[in-house]
Design a protein around this motif. Structure first.
Motif, PDB file in Angstrom:
ATOM      1  N   ASP A  29      -4.358 -11.355  -2.098  1.00 24.15           N
ATOM      2  CA  ASP A  29      -5.017 -11.455  -0.801  1.00 24.15           C
ATOM      3  C   ASP A  29      -4.709 -10.230   0.036  1.00 24.15           C
ATOM      4  OD1 ASP A  29      -2.646 -12.182   1.197  1.00 24.15           O
ATOM      5  OD2 ASP A  29      -2.331 -13.294  -0.672  1.00 24.15           O
ATOM      6  N   ALA A  30      -5.447 -10.077   1.135  1.00 24.21           N
ATOM      7  CA  ALA A  30      -5.342  -8.883   1.962  1.00 24.21           C
ATOM      8  C   ALA A  30      -3.970  -8.723   2.598  1.00 24.21           C
ATOM      9  CB  ALA A  30      -6.419  -8.908   3.048  1.00 24.21           C
ATOM     10  N   GLY A  31      -3.240  -9.825   2.751  1.00 25.89           N
ATOM     11  CA  GLY A  31      -1.940  -9.735   3.408  1.00 25.89           C
ATOM     12  C   GLY A  31      -0.800  -9.383   2.481  1.00 25.89           C
ATOM     13  N   LEU A  32      -0.907  -9.723   1.179  1.00 26.05           N
ATOM     14  CA  LEU A  32       0.243  -9.581   0.292  1.00 26.05           C
ATOM     15  C   LEU A  32      -0.039  -8.791  -0.983  1.00 26.05           C
ATOM     16  CD1 LEU A  32       1.784 -13.173   0.543  1.00 26.05           C
ATOM     17  CD2 LEU A  32       2.761 -11.068   1.439  1.00 26.05           C
ATOM     18  N   TYR A  33      -1.215  -8.201  -1.123  1.00 23.72           N
ATOM     19  CA  TYR A  33      -1.538  -7.555  -2.385  1.00 23.72           C
ATOM     20  C   TYR A  33      -0.675  -6.332  -2.682  1.00 23.72           C
ATOM     21  CZ  TYR A  33      -4.037  -3.708  -0.065  1.00 23.72           C
ATOM     22  OH  TYR A  33      -4.352  -2.611   0.687  1.00 23.72           O
ATOM     23  N   GLU A  34       0.012  -5.783  -1.670  1.00 24.53           N
ATOM     24  CA  GLU A  34       0.833  -4.602  -1.900  1.00 24.53           C
ATOM     25  C   GLU A  34       2.208  -4.927  -2.475  1.00 24.53           C
ATOM     26  OE1 GLU A  34       0.278  -1.051   0.840  1.00 24.53           O
ATOM     27  OE2 GLU A  34      -0.187  -2.675   2.219  1.00 24.53           O
ATOM     28  N   THR A  35       2.534  -6.207  -2.622  1.00 23.24           N
ATOM     29  CA  THR A  35       3.820  -6.578  -3.213  1.00 23.24           C
ATOM     30  C   THR A  35       3.775  -6.395  -4.718  1.00 23.24           C
ATOM     31  OG1 THR A  35       3.123  -8.883  -3.338  1.00 23.24           O
ATOM     32  CG2 THR A  35       4.344  -8.220  -1.371  1.00 23.24           C
ATOM     33  N   ALA A  36       4.948  -6.307  -5.349  1.00 24.59           N
ATOM     34  CA  ALA A  36       5.043  -6.014  -6.780  1.00 24.59           C
ATOM     35  C   ALA A  36       4.663  -7.226  -7.623  1.00 24.59           C
ATOM     36  CB  ALA A  36       6.468  -5.579  -7.118  1.00 24.59           C
ATOM     37  N   PHE A  37       4.392  -6.960  -8.911  1.00 24.46           N
ATOM     38  CA  PHE A  37       4.154  -8.032  -9.874  1.00 24.46           C
ATOM     39  C   PHE A  37       5.436  -8.836 -10.090  1.00 24.46           C
ATOM     40  CE2 PHE A  37       0.298  -5.786 -11.076  1.00 24.46           C
ATOM     41  CZ  PHE A  37      -0.540  -6.821 -11.497  1.00 24.46           C
ATOM     42  N   GLN A  38       5.273 -10.113 -10.340  1.00 26.46           N
ATOM     43  CA  GLN A  38       6.367 -11.003 -10.715  1.00 26.46           C
ATOM     44  C   GLN A  38       6.093 -11.523 -12.131  1.00 26.46           C
ATOM     45  OE1 GLN A  38       8.980 -11.579  -8.465  1.00 26.46           O
ATOM     46  NE2 GLN A  38       7.892 -10.073  -7.187  1.00 26.46           N
ATOM     47  N   LEU A  39       7.110 -11.520 -12.988  1.00 28.59           N
ATOM     48  CA  LEU A  39       6.976 -12.044 -14.350  1.00 28.59           C
ATOM     49  C   LEU A  39       7.605 -13.431 -14.382  1.00 28.59           C
ATOM     50  CD1 LEU A  39       7.849  -8.870 -16.472  1.00 28.59           C
ATOM     51  CD2 LEU A  39       5.661  -9.576 -15.490  1.00 28.59           C
ATOM     52  N   ARG A  57      11.693  16.818  10.160  1.00 29.58           N
ATOM     53  CA  ARG A  57      11.239  16.934   8.769  1.00 29.58           C
ATOM     54  C   ARG A  57      10.527  15.640   8.420  1.00 29.58           C
ATOM     55  NH1 ARG A  57      12.815  15.705   3.505  1.00 29.58           N
ATOM     56  NH2 ARG A  57      14.796  14.797   4.165  1.00 29.58           N
ATOM     57  N   THR A  58       9.239  15.733   8.257  1.00 31.68           N
ATOM     58  CA  THR A  58       8.461  14.544   7.956  1.00 31.68           C
ATOM     59  C   THR A  58       8.391  14.359   6.446  1.00 31.68           C
ATOM     60  OG1 THR A  58       6.297  15.608   7.820  1.00 31.68           O
ATOM     61  CG2 THR A  58       7.101  15.034  10.003  1.00 31.68           C
ATOM     62  N   THR A  59       8.277  13.113   6.013  1.00 32.62           N
ATOM     63  CA  THR A  59       8.230  12.816   4.590  1.00 32.62           C
ATOM     64  C   THR A  59       7.085  11.855   4.302  1.00 32.62           C
ATOM     65  OG1 THR A  59       9.776  10.962   4.793  1.00 32.62           O
ATOM     66  CG2 THR A  59      10.719  13.124   4.360  1.00 32.62           C
ATOM     67  N   ARG A  60       6.766  11.742   3.035  1.00 38.32           N
ATOM     68  CA  ARG A  60       5.681  10.871   2.633  1.00 38.32           C
ATOM     69  C   ARG A  60       6.209   9.474   2.332  1.00 38.32           C
ATOM     70  NH1 ARG A  60       1.598  14.747  -0.921  1.00 38.32           N
ATOM     71  NH2 ARG A  60       1.062  16.083   0.833  1.00 38.32           N
ATOM     72  N   VAL A  61       5.294   8.535   2.171  1.00 37.74           N
ATOM     73  CA  VAL A  61       5.657   7.150   1.936  1.00 37.74           C
ATOM     74  C   VAL A  61       6.477   7.042   0.653  1.00 37.74           C
ATOM     75  CG1 VAL A  61       3.520   6.685   0.697  1.00 37.74           C
ATOM     76  CG2 VAL A  61       4.773   4.798   1.744  1.00 37.74           C
ATOM     77  N   SER A  62       7.477   6.192   0.681  1.00 40.55           N
ATOM     78  CA  SER A  62       8.309   5.967  -0.500  1.00 40.55           C
ATOM     79  C   SER A  62       8.689   4.498  -0.553  1.00 40.55           C
ATOM     80  CB  SER A  62       9.566   6.835  -0.445  1.00 40.55           C
ATOM     81  OG  SER A  62      10.326   6.513   0.704  1.00 40.55           O
ATOM     82  N   MET A  63       9.301   4.120  -1.656  1.00 43.68           N
ATOM     83  CA  MET A  63       9.789   2.757  -1.837  1.00 43.68           C
ATOM     84  C   MET A  63       8.671   1.721  -1.752  1.00 43.68           C
ATOM     85  SD  MET A  63      12.930   3.271  -2.454  1.00 43.68           S
ATOM     86  CE  MET A  63      14.232   4.481  -2.190  1.00 43.68           C
ATOM     87  N   LYS A  64       7.475   2.094  -2.201  1.00 41.93           N
ATOM     88  CA  LYS A  64       6.376   1.144  -2.232  1.00 41.93           C
ATOM     89  C   LYS A  64       6.152   0.686  -3.671  1.00 41.93           C
ATOM     90  CE  LYS A  64       3.682   0.432   0.735  1.00 41.93           C
ATOM     91  NZ  LYS A  64       3.552  -0.651   1.725  1.00 41.93           N
ATOM     92  N   ALA A  65       5.737  -0.580  -3.821  1.00 40.88           N
ATOM     93  CA  ALA A  65       5.449  -1.086  -5.158  1.00 40.88           C
ATOM     94  C   ALA A  65       4.327  -0.283  -5.807  1.00 40.88           C
ATOM     95  CB  ALA A  65       5.072  -2.568  -5.085  1.00 40.88           C
ATOM     96  N   ASN A  66       3.337   0.114  -5.007  1.00 40.58           N
ATOM     97  CA  ASN A  66       2.257   0.952  -5.508  1.00 40.58           C
ATOM     98  C   ASN A  66       2.697   2.404  -5.437  1.00 40.58           C
ATOM     99  OD1 ASN A  66      -0.065   2.290  -6.131  1.00 40.58           O
ATOM    100  ND2 ASN A  66      -1.105   1.844  -4.210  1.00 40.58           N
ATOM    101  N   MET A  89      -3.152   5.788  -2.728  1.00 42.63           N
ATOM    102  CA  MET A  89      -3.338   4.761  -1.711  1.00 42.63           C
ATOM    103  C   MET A  89      -4.554   5.111  -0.864  1.00 42.63           C
ATOM    104  SD  MET A  89       0.543   4.052  -0.373  1.00 42.63           S
ATOM    105  CE  MET A  89       1.915   3.931  -1.510  1.00 42.63           C
ATOM    106  N   THR A  90      -5.164   4.115  -0.320  1.00 39.63           N
ATOM    107  CA  THR A  90      -6.261   4.352   0.610  1.00 39.63           C
ATOM    108  C   THR A  90      -5.690   4.892   1.920  1.00 39.63           C
ATOM    109  OG1 THR A  90      -6.163   2.168   1.626  1.00 39.63           O
ATOM    110  CG2 THR A  90      -7.478   2.383  -0.404  1.00 39.63           C
ATOM    111  N   PRO A  91      -6.520   5.534   2.727  1.00 36.67           N
ATOM    112  CA  PRO A  91      -6.028   5.996   4.036  1.00 36.67           C
ATOM    113  C   PRO A  91      -5.440   4.865   4.862  1.00 36.67           C
ATOM    114  CG  PRO A  91      -8.131   7.024   3.544  1.00 36.67           C
ATOM    115  CD  PRO A  91      -7.893   6.006   2.465  1.00 36.67           C
ATOM    116  N   GLU A  92      -6.030   3.672   4.758  1.00 39.28           N
ATOM    117  CA  GLU A  92      -5.511   2.535   5.526  1.00 39.28           C
ATOM    118  C   GLU A  92      -4.128   2.133   5.032  1.00 39.28           C
ATOM    119  OE1 GLU A  92      -9.769   2.911   5.800  1.00 39.28           O
ATOM    120  OE2 GLU A  92      -8.471   2.630   4.035  1.00 39.28           O
ATOM    121  N   GLU A  93      -3.929   2.155   3.710  1.00 40.71           N
ATOM    122  CA  GLU A  93      -2.624   1.802   3.163  1.00 40.71           C
ATOM    123  C   GLU A  93      -1.566   2.822   3.556  1.00 40.71           C
ATOM    124  OE1 GLU A  93      -4.279  -0.493  -0.834  1.00 40.71           O
ATOM    125  OE2 GLU A  93      -3.721   1.626  -0.930  1.00 40.71           O
TER     126      GLU A  93
END
Length: 915
Positions: A178-188, A755-764, A768-772
């Motif tokens: 779903d739109a709220g939680l799709y960025e979370t990692a897979f669970q086995l 010193r600016t940095t890019r996104v890190s520690m994301k499951a994806n 990423m889309t601009p919105e993400e």
């Protein structure tokens, strides 16, 4: 030969005792079960409350972190004895002395070490001579060799360090869509817990483990660590160990704890045969592996670094000592509030938090904790000031009708200050008359003579001996000021004349001084005469000048600074440069075809903000055209305006030039630094670090094809100095923690402000889309950020010029309380702590312990022994030396006339307990 091997239980490697607190908040019903498991040694913890990045937090914060962590662990069976600083990005020079102060005899670490430069076991020696044993974890897989060798091969069927995972329907992979939680990692949901028990496979796995671990072997003990970030315990680990022991006889595998491993390593070994390692460890990685220094964390998420510095200064440098001063004089000590502030602060000192290495959403929690710490500290400072004021006798020195201003100094040195003060006086009432606008006079009313009315329209500042004190009125305005009364509504107000003043005042060490605001009649001068030149600090040619310094601002915003006593100048200071930065919190990296934007050819708009005999401020405004972002191997051709507004201030009697800079950042993927060409021919810089000032060579190391290159940028805390021993240039900061000295002809000092940095520690981890990206854009630090720093020229090195005291004076605010004359038991001017050798002996903390004793922590910043006299105000029965963990050290000091004499080893941290 049969060799021992210790495999540690699976665990979260970045934890501290805060995990106990977090767990019991969620599962309070399991407290006794947890306590029983910890007392049995089934669950173990380190002594830290949160594992910090040690160069990024105040030295006193390290001590309190261990104190709070040890106290929490003791309530559940105790912590392991070995010090564990897993992910401090480099190991500080005073690590051995700090750990020894908590009864630890050994330490394990890996970042900042490598197998070429740090032996598997050594005696780690601090600058004071304290030694503990240090065991180095692995380069290849640091804390995870059991996990990445036997576990990977036998449980997962993968090659060591292979982080890929193949899709298998039988694992039942599930993923929120779903739109709220799709960025979370897979669970086995159906992972097999079985392992490969084939003896040949087991022998191969153990052979690979032995080949990796034997070069690190100490006393026939092989270390196999079964830890990885966020890993859960493997439920069949005992069975796997049994299978490994059954399949081969070369190694006997035993599951144990760190302390058992350390004891086995050191059993029977002659300490004199173990090499000694001196100073800090900031070595870079040579061969491939996980154990990089990752030395750029001191400039990541500068917003958090600035908030942390403010919170630390208000809590450690002001609130605690001021509260302790109040308690020494019979007032209260807000233990509950101060302890709560410490917990807020230390939760933000976990290394991933203070280093900005987590996802943006996690870092959104950090500012709340920093603000809570600062708010509590300010409230405790206010209450302590008020309680002290109630005990100060001002009636004897001042007159009825005066107002009083009490200045509280929490530094142990005499301070001469130009202090900004807001004085709210009762508004003069000259009647409800209309005043003629040209002449400023009102109607003639018989019996009404304003010139004979004693009001605060005119006043003098008077010290405790009746002398007038210089001051300047910056601004006056009529306001309505709320009054908090127990018998009235909070909406009740005073009619107030608000006076914004600059006051020249000298403050006693660790104490207070009271001045009176005394109303007077208007003073006329019937025969005005010339009174000489007005000695303003600024001139219209863009200069600032006092007794010691001359600063000349140039049209491009750079400035030349001259020491008037020696005639020495540093020219072209304060140049802005901007480069690409596409790394992460741990690493700085540019782009293949980088470009550097410089302010050298930019023109600035110059505004004189303030100018009088006590202080002057110029404001410089410039706009840098910075590439919008990084694109592939290049910087963008599109630029965005990054506006920079800097206020430069010089006060009378000051030996430092102060700066306040506001950056409005609209760019991404960049590093913005300030350059100060020092002109000093030296190969060394001297940086303030926890309980030490570290000498570092500025020349580049030839790292050839090493996995990690030379790190020219290094951490600092209060200051960094470039000096050749005869002359020096020092930079002091409030929260700016990274510097570099170029090995150019000018030995240019560069400090990182952004010193600016890019996104890190994301499951994806892919595109990423601009919105993400926008949802995780906090690391790009777009917005407005404010910095404060100062520079000075001086003779000699940092210690000759007492730059640590200059930096503390710059960084430590003075609390000021307005009141009225009243009787009391304390003198209007008093010092509660005096240190004879104030240039060498620094105060780390003054606070009240849980048992009501006063704790004073000092350290010797000199490289030689120092004997000093201490004078404490108050009546004490005992004065004893205690360890850093507040346990008795077995040494008492005789008290004679509230004083004693203490001898310090070079760079010794010494804690005293007075009761």
């Amino acid at each position: 030969m049969v060799l021992e091997k210790f495999a540690l239980p699976s665990s979260r490697t970045d934890h501290g005792t805060v995990v106990i607190e977090d767990y019991l908040n969620a599962r309070p019903q399991n407290e006794e079960r947890l306590r029983a498991l910890m007392q049995a040694g089934r669950i173990q913890t380190v002594m830290w409350y949160t594992l910090p990045e040690m160069s990024s937090v105040a030295p006193e914060a390290l001590i309190r972190n261990l104190l709070i962590g040890k106290g929490m662990a003791d309530g559940f069976g105790g912590a392991i004895n070995a010090g564990y600083t897993a992910t401090s990005y480099g190991q500080i020079s005073q690590l051995a002395q700090i750990y020894a102060g908590f009864g630890m005899k050994s330490a394990l670490s890996y970042r900042g070490t490598n197998k070429q430069q740090v032996p598997p076991v050594c005696r780690l020696e601090s600058p004071d001579g304290t030694q503990i044993f240090h065991l180095r974890c692995f380069d290849e897989v640091t804390r995870t060799n059991w996990f990445f060798f036997p576990h990977y091969k036998l449980v997962l069927g993968k090659h060591p360090r292979d982080l890929s995972t193949k899709w298998k329907d039988s694992d039942w992979p599930v993923h929120m869509a779903d739109a709220g939680l799709y960025e979370t990692a897979f669970q086995l949901k159906n992972e097999s817990m079985d392992f490969n028990a084939d003896p040949e496979a087991v022998r191969e796995a153990i052979r690979m483990l032995g080949a990796q671990a034997e070069p690190q072997m100490v006393n026939n003990q092989l270390l196999a660590l079964d830890m990885e970030d966020n890993a859960v315990p493997y439920e069949k680990l005992p069975e796997l160990i049994a299978a490994c022991n059954a399949a081969q006889g070369e190694y006997r595998i035993q599951q144990a704890g760190i302390d058992e491993y350390v004891d086995a390593c050191l059993d029977g070994i002659d300490p004199e045969t173990i090499p000694v390692q001196h100073g800090e460890m900031r070595y870079t990685l040579v061969e491939a592996g996980f154990n990089g220094l990752l030395g750029a964390t001191h400039s990541s998420r500068m917003d958090l670094k600035l908030e942390n510095d403010l919170a630390q200064r208000e809590l450690i440098s002001v609130a605690e000592p001021l509260s302790a001063m109040s308690a020494l004089c019979g007032g209260s000590y807000e233990s509950a509030l101060i302890n709560r502030a410490w917990l807020y602060l230390l939760k933000n000192h976990a290394h991933d938090s203070i280093c900005g290495a987590a996802i943006s959403q996690a870092h959104e929690d950090n500012p709340f904790r920093f603000r809570a710490t600062t708010s509590i500290a300010l409230e405790c400072s206010r209450k302590a000031s008020e309680e002290l004021w109630t005990k100060i006798d001002t009636a004897g020195a001042f007159e009825d009708g005066d107002l009083t201003l009490t200045f509280f100094n929490t530094m142990p040195v005499l301070r001469s200050r130009i202090e900004s003060v807001v004085v709210d006086t009762p508004r003069p009432n000259f009647g409800n008359f209309k005043v003629e606008t040209c002449t400023g006079v009102g109607p003639i009313v018989e019996g009404f003579e304003p010139d004979k009315m004693l009001t605060f329209q005119y006043f003098d500042l008077i010290d405790e001996e009746g002398n007038k004190v210089p001051y300047t009125i910056l601004q006056r305005e009529d306001i309505d000021m709320e009054v908090e009364r127990k018998l009235d509504a909070n909406a009740a107000v005073y009619d107030i004349l608000r006076n914004r003043l600059l006051i020249e005042v000298e403050l006693p060490p660790m104490g207070w001084r009271t001045l009176a605001v005394r109303p007077r009649l208007r003073e006329y001068e019937p025969n005005p005469r010339p009174n000489g030149e007005r000695s303003f600090i600024a001139a219209q040619n863009g200069t600032l000048e006092n007794e010691f310094l001359l600063a000349q601002i140039k049209p491009n915003g750079t400035l030349d600074l001259t020491d008037k006593q020696t005639g020495r100048s540093s020219q072209g200071l304060h140049v802005w440069i901007d480069e690409a930065s596409t790394g992460n919190a741990h690493k700085h990296s540019g782009v293949l075809r980088d470009t550097t934007v410089s302010s050298l050819c930019e023109s600035v708009h110059l505004t004189l903000i303030e100018n009088n005999a006590l202080r002057a401020t110029w404001q410089m405004d410039l706009t840098l055209p910075v590439p919008e972002c990084a694109q592939g191997s290049d910087r963008s051709q599109n630029t965005v305006p990054v506006s920079i507004s800097t206020r430069i201030t010089l006060a009378r009697g000051a030996r430092r030039l102060e700066f306040k800079t506001v950056i409005d950042n609209k760019a991404k993927d960049h590093r913005l630094r300030l350059l100060f060409p020092t002109g000093i021919q030296s190969d060394f810089a001297y940086a303030d670090n926890p309980f030490d000032v570290v000498e570092r060579c500025v020349l580049w190391n030839d790292t050839k094809d090493n996995m990690e290159p030379h790190h020219p940028f290094q951490p600092m805390q209060r200051f960094v100095t470039v000096s050749d021993g005869q002359t020096g240039f020092s930079f002091m900061s409030k929260g700016v923690g990274e510097y570099e000295v170029f090995d150019d002809a000018d030995r240019t000092l560069a400090v990182t402000l952004l010193r600016t940095t890019r996104v890190s520690m994301k499951a994806n981890r892919g595109k990423m889309t601009p919105e993400e990206l926008e949802r995780s854009n906090g690391h790009q630090l777009q917005g407005r950020y404010e910095y404060e720093y100062a520079v000075t020229l001086h003779d000699g090195n940092w210690n000759d010029a007492a730059i640590h005291l200059e930096a503390d004076d710059f960084r430590t605010p003075v609390r000021v309380l307005q009141g009225v004359p009243k009787s009391g038991t304390l003198a209007p001017k008093l010092s509660l702590l005096e240190i004879a050798e104030e240039r060498s002996i620094q105060v780390s903390a003054l606070y009240r312990a849980e048992d009501g004793a006063t704790v004073l922590r000092l350290w010797n910043s000199a490289s030689e022994p120092v004997e000093t006299a201490l004078t404490l105000h108050g009546t004490f029965q005992t004065l004893e030396k205690i360890n850093l963990d507040e346990s008795p050290a077995g040494e008492e000091f005789p008290i004679s006339g509230n004083g004693t004499v203490v001898t310090f080893r070079p760079r010794e941290i010494l804690t005293l307990r007075a009761k």
